[in-house]
Design a protein around this motif. Sequence first.
Motif, PDB file in Angstrom:
ATOM      1  N   ASP A 285       0.661  -1.493  -0.217  1.00  0.00           N
ATOM      2  CA  ASP A 285       0.114  -0.099   0.075  1.00  0.00           C
ATOM      3  C   ASP A 285       0.698   1.309   0.003  1.00  0.00           C
ATOM      4  N   ARG A 286       2.008   1.245  -0.240  1.00  0.00           N
ATOM      5  CA  ARG A 286       2.574   2.216  -0.669  1.00  0.00           C
ATOM      6  C   ARG A 286       3.748   2.378  -1.946  1.00  0.00           C
ATOM      7  N   ASP A 287       2.930   2.001  -3.093  1.00  0.00           N
ATOM      8  CA  ASP A 287       3.840   1.923  -4.138  1.00  0.00           C
ATOM      9  C   ASP A 287       4.378   0.812  -4.594  1.00  0.00           C
ATOM     10  N   PHE A 288       4.260  -0.398  -3.486  1.00  0.00           N
ATOM     11  CA  PHE A 288       5.647  -1.554  -4.118  1.00  0.00           C
ATOM     12  C   PHE A 288       6.945  -1.107  -3.450  1.00  0.00           C
ATOM     13  N   LEU A 289       7.269  -0.130  -2.127  1.00  0.00           N
ATOM     14  CA  LEU A 289       8.404   0.507  -2.050  1.00  0.00           C
ATOM     15  C   LEU A 289       9.132  -0.793  -1.289  1.00  0.00           C
ATOM     16  N   PRO A 290      10.269  -0.638  -1.679  1.00  0.00           N
ATOM     17  CA  PRO A 290      10.760  -2.037  -1.020  1.00  0.00           C
ATOM     18  C   PRO A 290      11.098  -1.428   0.772  1.00  0.00           C
ATOM     19  N   VAL A 291      10.712  -2.972   1.078  1.00  0.00           N
ATOM     20  CA  VAL A 291      10.366  -1.976   2.997  1.00  0.00           C
ATOM     21  C   VAL A 291      11.674  -2.894   4.030  1.00  0.00           C
ATOM     22  N   ARG A 292      12.146  -5.038   2.649  1.00  0.00           N
ATOM     23  CA  ARG A 292      13.214  -4.834   3.369  1.00  0.00           C
ATOM     24  C   ARG A 292      13.603  -6.188   2.541  1.00  0.00           C
ATOM     25  N   VAL A 293      14.781  -6.314   2.900  1.00  0.00           N
ATOM     26  CA  VAL A 293      16.003  -7.019   1.615  1.00  0.00           C
ATOM     27  C   VAL A 293      17.144  -8.202   2.486  1.00  0.00           C
ATOM     28  N   LEU A 294      16.641  -9.494   2.338  1.00  0.00           N
ATOM     29  CA  LEU A 294      17.262 -10.443   3.716  1.00  0.00           C
ATOM     30  C   LEU A 294      18.367 -11.084   2.166  1.00  0.00           C
ATOM     31  N   VAL A 295      19.632 -11.481   2.690  1.00  0.00           N
ATOM     32  CA  VAL A 295      20.255 -12.810   1.878  1.00  0.00           C
ATOM     33  C   VAL A 295      21.109 -13.225   3.291  1.00  0.00           C
ATOM     34  N   VAL A 296      20.533 -14.468   2.658  1.00  0.00           N
ATOM     35  CA  VAL A 296      21.445 -15.729   3.492  1.00  0.00           C
ATOM     36  C   VAL A 296      22.326 -16.350   3.357  1.00  0.00           C
ATOM     37  N   GLU A 297      23.379 -16.153   3.252  1.00  0.00           N
ATOM     38  CA  GLU A 297      24.598 -17.069   2.439  1.00  0.00           C
ATOM     39  C   GLU A 297      24.822 -18.420   2.812  1.00  0.00           C
ATOM     40  N   LYS A 298      26.056 -19.055   1.761  1.00  0.00           N
ATOM     41  CA  LYS A 298      25.082 -20.612   2.656  1.00  0.00           C
ATOM     42  C   LYS A 298      25.670 -20.968   3.663  1.00  0.00           C
ATOM     43  N   ASP A 299      26.641 -20.234   4.142  1.00  0.00           N
ATOM     44  CA  ASP A 299      26.797 -20.714   5.986  1.00  0.00           C
ATOM     45  C   ASP A 299      26.142 -19.839   7.118  1.00  0.00           C
ATOM     46  N   GLY A 300      24.974 -19.606   6.508  1.00  0.00           N
ATOM     47  CA  GLY A 300      24.175 -18.915   7.365  1.00  0.00           C
ATOM     48  C   GLY A 300      23.755 -17.536   7.408  1.00  0.00           C
ATOM     49  N   THR A 301      25.368 -16.966   7.248  1.00  0.00           N
ATOM     50  CA  THR A 301      25.053 -15.352   7.715  1.00  0.00           C
ATOM     51  C   THR A 301      24.402 -15.372   7.307  1.00  0.00           C
ATOM     52  N   ARG A 302      24.037 -14.039   7.803  1.00  0.00           N
ATOM     53  CA  ARG A 302      22.458 -13.272   7.580  1.00  0.00           C
ATOM     54  C   ARG A 302      22.392 -11.445   7.061  1.00  0.00           C
ATOM     55  N   SER A 303      22.636 -11.441   6.306  1.00  0.00           N
ATOM     56  CA  SER A 303      22.242  -9.016   6.197  1.00  0.00           C
ATOM     57  C   SER A 303      20.732  -8.833   5.646  1.00  0.00           C
ATOM     58  N   ASP A 304      20.944  -7.946   6.856  1.00  0.00           N
ATOM     59  CA  ASP A 304      19.084  -7.609   6.587  1.00  0.00           C
ATOM     60  C   ASP A 304      19.531  -5.732   6.294  1.00  0.00           C
ATOM     61  N   GLN A 305      18.142  -5.854   5.761  1.00  0.00           N
ATOM     62  CA  GLN A 305      17.691  -4.253   6.238  1.00  0.00           C
ATOM     63  C   GLN A 305      16.192  -3.787   5.889  1.00  0.00           C
ATOM     64  N   ILE A 306      16.107  -3.211   6.730  1.00  0.00           N
ATOM     65  CA  ILE A 306      14.705  -3.676   7.218  1.00  0.00           C
ATOM     66  C   ILE A 306      13.850  -1.617   7.255  1.00  0.00           C
ATOM     67  N   VAL A 307      13.072  -1.321   6.983  1.00  0.00           N
ATOM     68  CA  VAL A 307      12.746  -0.027   7.018  1.00  0.00           C
ATOM     69  C   VAL A 307      11.872   0.081   8.090  1.00  0.00           C
ATOM     70  N   THR A 308      12.860   1.730   8.617  1.00  0.00           N
ATOM     71  CA  THR A 308      12.238   2.108   9.818  1.00  0.00           C
ATOM     72  C   THR A 308      11.559   3.215  10.068  1.00  0.00           C
ATOM     73  N   ARG A 309      11.710   3.899   9.011  1.00  0.00           N
ATOM     74  CA  ARG A 309      10.749   4.991   8.295  1.00  0.00           C
ATOM     75  C   ARG A 309      10.383   5.346   7.093  1.00  0.00           C
ATOM     76  N   ILE A 310       9.157   5.762   6.736  1.00  0.00           N
ATOM     77  CA  ILE A 310       9.029   6.054   5.339  1.00  0.00           C
ATOM     78  C   ILE A 310       9.056   7.876   5.364  1.00  0.00           C
ATOM     79  N   GLY A 311       9.179   8.735   4.171  1.00  0.00           N
ATOM     80  CA  GLY A 311       8.683  10.038   4.260  1.00  0.00           C
ATOM     81  C   GLY A 311       8.866  10.287   3.120  1.00  0.00           C
ATOM     82  N   ASP A 312       8.093  11.458   2.283  1.00  0.00           N
ATOM     83  CA  ASP A 312       7.824  12.138   1.179  1.00  0.00           C
ATOM     84  C   ASP A 312       8.922  13.199   1.131  1.00  0.00           C
TER      85      ASP A 312
END
Length: 233
Positions: free
Chosen positions: A206-233
């Motif tokens: 409901d916000r123009d399909f803006l990306p609010v989270r990107v999660l990458v999990v490496e083969k060894d289980g390492t998790r790199s996460d980017q998650i939204v905290t605020r959206i402003g115009d």
Amino acid sequence: MIISPASLCRMGLAAFALWALAAQALPPKRVTLHYQVIRNGSVLGEAVETIEHDGRNYTITSETTGSGILAIFGTLKRTSRGRITPQGLRPDEFRDQRGSSWAVSAKFDWETRSVTQERKGKSETLKMPATAQDPLSLAYSFAFVPPKSKEYDVTRADGRGLTPFRFTVVGKEKLATPAGEIPTLRVTKVPDGPDDKATDIWFAADRDFLPVRVLVVEKDGTRSDQIVTRIGD
């Protein structure tokens, strides 16, 4: 078949209504998103991304600052510039800079269907697939043209090479974020093999399909996460 002037008028109004609807579908001319950058559950920094457009051209800037391991690299800055098409974003240039001395870039030539990548003072021109995107345009293209099929293919050009991706649409999910609960559409990368890392992206439905989270999990289980905290115009 003879079409009356009244029918032509109605057809014109219908076409205008469709055009107006498409125009309304565009995101605001300027939107800034703030994210937490997390690695294995620990917050390492903040990313701030801004997309600006005039209905024809767009610019996306992304700046990441952090502490700990991330602070070693200074401010990480990425930019994408290009045009808006009926198929979504079409990048002309992408640049990824870390600190003052390290940078890579990709320049897209849509007439010759090629991508010129520069890294460490060396330049290489590669044949460009029809669905080429850079990392930023890939994430924000849905804001202009939402997904229309269950699966879609795209090749990412990031200045280091060309990498093919196939994504599948998982479905709608409620995503808990520091900005509150957000209705999202989740897509996941189809793995190329057992050693491939997993990539999932959540888009705000409901916000123009803006990306609010990107999660990458490496083969060894390492998790790199980017998650939204605020959206402003």
